[in-house]
Design a protein around this motif. Sequence first.
Motif, PDB file in Angstrom:
ATOM      1  N   THR A  26       1.035  -1.245  -0.216  1.00  0.00           N
ATOM      2  CA  THR A  26      -0.198  -0.077   0.051  1.00  0.00           C
ATOM      3  C   THR A  26       0.793   1.303   0.041  1.00  0.00           C
ATOM      4  O   THR A  26       1.942   1.140   0.519  1.00  0.00           O
ATOM      5  N   THR A  27       0.446   2.089  -0.814  1.00  0.00           N
ATOM      6  CA  THR A  27       0.987   3.298  -0.587  1.00  0.00           C
ATOM      7  C   THR A  27       0.066   4.311   0.570  1.00  0.00           C
ATOM      8  O   THR A  27      -1.119   4.498   0.266  1.00  0.00           O
ATOM      9  N   THR A  28       0.711   5.010   1.229  1.00  0.00           N
ATOM     10  CA  THR A  28       0.059   6.119   2.228  1.00  0.00           C
ATOM     11  C   THR A  28       0.600   7.398   2.627  1.00  0.00           C
ATOM     12  O   THR A  28       2.007   7.532   2.349  1.00  0.00           O
ATOM     13  N   ASN A  29       0.067   8.339   2.905  1.00  0.00           N
ATOM     14  CA  ASN A  29       0.452   9.429   3.332  1.00  0.00           C
ATOM     15  C   ASN A  29       0.434   9.789   4.835  1.00  0.00           C
ATOM     16  O   ASN A  29       0.808  10.511   5.483  1.00  0.00           O
ATOM     17  N   SER A  30       0.138   8.553   5.733  1.00  0.00           N
ATOM     18  CA  SER A  30       0.039   8.648   7.050  1.00  0.00           C
ATOM     19  C   SER A  30       0.462   7.249   7.526  1.00  0.00           C
ATOM     20  O   SER A  30       1.370   6.628   6.629  1.00  0.00           O
ATOM     21  N   ARG A  31       0.047   7.083   8.830  1.00  0.00           N
ATOM     22  CA  ARG A  31       0.589   5.868   9.552  1.00  0.00           C
ATOM     23  C   ARG A  31      -0.533   4.547   9.348  1.00  0.00           C
ATOM     24  O   ARG A  31      -0.601   3.630   9.990  1.00  0.00           O
ATOM     25  N   LYS A  32      -1.544   4.803   8.599  1.00  0.00           N
ATOM     26  CA  LYS A  32      -2.678   3.857   8.547  1.00  0.00           C
ATOM     27  C   LYS A  32      -2.477   2.510   7.337  1.00  0.00           C
ATOM     28  O   LYS A  32      -3.392   2.079   7.319  1.00  0.00           O
ATOM     29  N   GLY A  33      -1.312   2.608   7.141  1.00  0.00           N
ATOM     30  CA  GLY A  33      -1.113   1.371   5.918  1.00  0.00           C
ATOM     31  C   GLY A  33      -1.335   0.016   6.686  1.00  0.00           C
ATOM     32  O   GLY A  33      -1.576  -0.863   5.797  1.00  0.00           O
ATOM     33  N   TYR A  34      -1.087  -0.165   7.929  1.00  0.00           N
ATOM     34  CA  TYR A  34      -1.128  -1.430   8.360  1.00  0.00           C
ATOM     35  C   TYR A  34      -2.710  -1.761   8.333  1.00  0.00           C
ATOM     36  O   TYR A  34      -2.820  -3.158   7.994  1.00  0.00           O
ATOM     37  N   ASP A  35      -3.667  -1.267   8.456  1.00  0.00           N
ATOM     38  CA  ASP A  35      -4.868  -1.708   8.424  1.00  0.00           C
ATOM     39  C   ASP A  35      -5.292  -2.001   6.810  1.00  0.00           C
ATOM     40  O   ASP A  35      -5.942  -2.904   6.549  1.00  0.00           O
ATOM     41  N   VAL A  36      -4.927  -1.249   6.107  1.00  0.00           N
ATOM     42  CA  VAL A  36      -4.938  -1.716   4.585  1.00  0.00           C
ATOM     43  C   VAL A  36      -4.491  -3.113   4.493  1.00  0.00           C
ATOM     44  O   VAL A  36      -5.133  -3.974   3.826  1.00  0.00           O
ATOM     45  N   LEU A  37      -3.099  -3.306   4.953  1.00  0.00           N
ATOM     46  CA  LEU A  37      -2.496  -4.695   4.638  1.00  0.00           C
ATOM     47  C   LEU A  37      -3.322  -5.734   5.309  1.00  0.00           C
ATOM     48  O   LEU A  37      -3.559  -6.935   4.856  1.00  0.00           O
ATOM     49  N   LYS A  38      -3.751  -5.477   6.440  1.00  0.00           N
ATOM     50  CA  LYS A  38      -4.407  -6.550   7.352  1.00  0.00           C
ATOM     51  C   LYS A  38      -5.702  -6.681   6.667  1.00  0.00           C
ATOM     52  O   LYS A  38      -6.213  -7.971   6.353  1.00  0.00           O
ATOM     53  N   HIS A  39      -6.408  -5.862   6.175  1.00  0.00           N
ATOM     54  CA  HIS A  39      -7.883  -5.887   5.217  1.00  0.00           C
ATOM     55  C   HIS A  39      -7.615  -6.711   4.116  1.00  0.00           C
ATOM     56  O   HIS A  39      -8.292  -7.685   3.826  1.00  0.00           O
ATOM     57  N   MET A  40      -6.552  -6.510   3.338  1.00  0.00           N
ATOM     58  CA  MET A  40      -6.281  -7.003   2.128  1.00  0.00           C
ATOM     59  C   MET A  40      -5.837  -8.442   2.402  1.00  0.00           C
ATOM     60  O   MET A  40      -6.219  -9.320   1.541  1.00  0.00           O
ATOM     61  N   LYS A  41      -4.938  -8.747   3.403  1.00  0.00           N
ATOM     62  CA  LYS A  41      -4.602  -9.931   3.639  1.00  0.00           C
ATOM     63  C   LYS A  41      -5.898 -10.930   4.041  1.00  0.00           C
ATOM     64  O   LYS A  41      -6.091 -12.171   3.718  1.00  0.00           O
ATOM     65  N   ASN A  42      -6.787 -10.525   4.778  1.00  0.00           N
ATOM     66  CA  ASN A  42      -7.951 -11.200   5.039  1.00  0.00           C
ATOM     67  C   ASN A  42      -8.968 -11.596   4.025  1.00  0.00           C
ATOM     68  O   ASN A  42      -9.193 -12.744   3.883  1.00  0.00           O
ATOM     69  N   LYS A  43      -9.016 -10.435   2.860  1.00  0.00           N
ATOM     70  CA  LYS A  43      -9.737 -10.837   1.840  1.00  0.00           C
ATOM     71  C   LYS A  43      -9.304 -11.795   0.952  1.00  0.00           C
ATOM     72  O   LYS A  43      -9.955 -12.645   0.361  1.00  0.00           O
ATOM     73  N   ILE A  44      -7.837 -11.702   0.726  1.00  0.00           N
ATOM     74  CA  ILE A  44      -7.290 -12.637  -0.172  1.00  0.00           C
ATOM     75  C   ILE A  44      -7.131 -13.936   0.295  1.00  0.00           C
ATOM     76  O   ILE A  44      -7.440 -14.902  -0.303  1.00  0.00           O
ATOM     77  N   GLU A  45      -6.868 -14.272   1.662  1.00  0.00           N
ATOM     78  CA  GLU A  45      -6.905 -15.629   2.360  1.00  0.00           C
ATOM     79  C   GLU A  45      -8.208 -16.174   2.253  1.00  0.00           C
ATOM     80  O   GLU A  45      -8.444 -17.429   1.924  1.00  0.00           O
TER      81      GLU A  45
END
Length: 162
Positions: free
Chosen positions: A104-123
């Motif tokens: 993910t690309t981000t301007n803030s520190r919220k990238g971890y939530d994006v990765l977590k949601h992507m991971k859950n959906k992909i799995e």
Amino acid sequence: MTSIIIFSSNKKTKLISEIIREKIDAEIVEIKDLNKKSGFIGNLKNNYNALRSNNTDIFPETIDLISYDLIIIGSPSTFGGISPSISTFIEKNSFENKKIVIFTTTNSRKGYDVLKHMKNKIETNGGTILNSFIMRVNNKSNSEIKINTLKIIKEMDLDLYA
């Protein structure tokens, strides 16, 4: 063969995918949001949809992933949410027995939530996440982004997955 699947609203996600493509044999597929609005009100609606993890109409809707050994999926972070385009793409495609790297690309520190949601959906759709990374792009020049991306590619040994 490797496929890099992205949505790039700020063009930084696309830049990163092009840098990765230069280093490994890959093709880029850019997902288009057919409902994306422009202007101030449009941006508010786009951000609301990302925040609520709403789906959208996309093109292409599905991709035949059978011939790919590695799939890299990139999404900008919008208020800590996956872009509706990538969220929709993940839900509409099977990743059964596929090795996947997400970023993910981000301007803030919220990238971890994006990765977590992507991971859950992909799995949920059968994929295996091999690795992930966050690229902070705020106030970064394209040269700085390239240097940081090359560093990540080397640290992750990304070329070994492909």
